[in-house]
Write a protein that holds these residues in place. Structure first.
Motif, short mmCIF file in Angstrom:
data_model
loop_
_atom_site.label_atom_id
_atom_site.label_comp_id
_atom_site.label_asym_id
_atom_site.label_seq_id
_atom_site.Cartn_x
_atom_site.Cartn_y
_atom_site.Cartn_z
N PRO A 130 3.84 11.69 -43.32
CA PRO A 130 4.67 12.89 -43.13
C PRO A 130 4.07 14.12 -43.80
O PRO A 130 4.10 15.21 -43.24
CB PRO A 130 6.01 12.51 -43.77
N ALA A 134 2.74 17.31 -41.67
CA ALA A 134 3.37 18.61 -41.96
C ALA A 134 2.33 19.64 -42.36
O ALA A 134 2.41 20.80 -41.94
CB ALA A 134 4.42 18.46 -43.06
N VAL A 140 6.80 17.83 -34.72
CA VAL A 140 7.72 16.70 -34.88
C VAL A 140 6.93 15.44 -35.24
O VAL A 140 5.90 15.14 -34.63
CB VAL A 140 8.52 16.45 -33.57
N TYR A 141 7.43 14.73 -36.25
CA TYR A 141 6.91 13.41 -36.61
C TYR A 141 8.04 12.41 -36.41
O TYR A 141 9.07 12.48 -37.08
CB TYR A 141 6.42 13.40 -38.05
N HIS A 154 11.24 13.85 -38.30
CA HIS A 154 10.82 14.92 -39.21
C HIS A 154 10.52 16.14 -38.36
O HIS A 154 9.78 16.03 -37.38
CB HIS A 154 9.56 14.51 -39.98
N SER A 155 11.03 17.31 -38.77
CA SER A 155 10.76 18.53 -38.02
C SER A 155 10.73 19.73 -38.96
O SER A 155 11.03 19.61 -40.14
CB SER A 155 11.81 18.73 -36.91
N GLU A 156 10.36 20.87 -38.41
CA GLU A 156 10.25 22.12 -39.14
C GLU A 156 9.23 22.04 -40.28
O GLU A 156 9.57 22.21 -41.45
CB GLU A 156 11.61 22.58 -39.66
N PRO A 157 7.96 21.81 -39.94
CA PRO A 157 6.94 21.75 -41.00
C PRO A 157 6.76 23.12 -41.65
O PRO A 157 6.77 24.15 -40.97
CB PRO A 157 5.68 21.32 -40.25
N ARG A 161 5.43 20.12 -46.16
CA ARG A 161 6.37 19.02 -45.88
C ARG A 161 7.23 19.41 -44.68
O ARG A 161 7.21 20.56 -44.24
CB ARG A 161 7.25 18.73 -47.09
N TYR A 162 7.97 18.45 -44.17
CA TYR A 162 8.94 18.73 -43.12
C TYR A 162 10.26 19.10 -43.80
O TYR A 162 10.75 18.38 -44.66
CB TYR A 162 9.13 17.52 -42.20
N GLU A 163 10.82 20.25 -43.42
CA GLU A 163 12.05 20.72 -44.04
C GLU A 163 13.27 19.93 -43.58
O GLU A 163 14.25 19.84 -44.30
CB GLU A 163 12.25 22.21 -43.76
#
Length: 194
Positions: A130, A134, A140-141, A154-157, A161-163
């Motif tokens: 992740p 990111a 998207v992960y 996981h989204s919004e890198p 990190r992904y937020e």
């Protein structure tokens, strides 16, 4: 004795040579180089493969202009010095034409990992990847965590990190945010775990 943890085990070019030789010498050997450390990915079992096929069908149904590429090598991390081989990734069908074994991740909308039942899964799929994805800016992960019966999106890198991390148990629908824009019914995943 002091252990240096901020230095990579080897240079990226040396890793690429080793990965290329290893893949020729040992069938099924899949090496990765993340956070300066070399790792070996487990050879997928039949249920793992079935999940990837299921996801490919779902993606083709809802996003026919995209393709789910399987085990495509990517240059990851902040300075593209890492090398990851995600189980699958979503990108246009001709996104990697003319590229070598380790491709530029710019056209990638989503990377996918399906956990294996090995001792490295926790560190690799749940923590290191992740962060690496990111840093790379992949939107998207998607982690299909068979060990815990969960889907993590996981989204919004933000570059480190992904937020946003959405966690859904197998059996509930999960929304993959834009630019993917798909809702997955995860009930079938219950059939492909130990």
């Amino acid at each position: 004795m002091t252990v240096m943890t901020d230095r990579p085990q080897m240079l990226t070019a040396d890793f690429e040579t080793l990965a290329r030789i290893g893949a020729r010498e040992v069938e099924g050997l899949r090496l990765e180089f993340i956070t300066g450390k070399m790792g070996v990915k487990a050879v997928p079992d039949g249920d793992h493969d079935r999940i990837v096929v299921w996801l490919a069908r779902m993606c083709m149904q809802y996003r026919p202009e995209q393709w789910l590429h399987v085990e495509r090598g990517l240059m990851v991390e902040e300075y593209r010095s890492g090398r990851a081989r995600p189980d699958a990734l979503m990108a246009p069908d001709d996104a990697f034409v003319g590229q070598g074994e380790w491709a530029d991740p710019t056209p990638v909308l989503m990377v996918v990992e399906v956990t294996s039942y090995d001792s490295d899964t926790d560190g690799r799929d749940r923590r290191e990847k992740p962060h690496a994805y990111a840093q790379t800016g992949i939107p998207v992960y998607l982690l299909i965590d068979r060990g815990n019966g969960l889907v993590l999106v996981h989204s919004e890198p933000d570059g480190q990190r992904y937020e946003t991390v959405q966690t859904v148990p197998f059996g509930k629908d999960v929304c993959l945010p834009d630019p993917v824009g798909i809702t997955l019914p995860t009930e079938p995943l219950k059939d492909w775990v130990r």
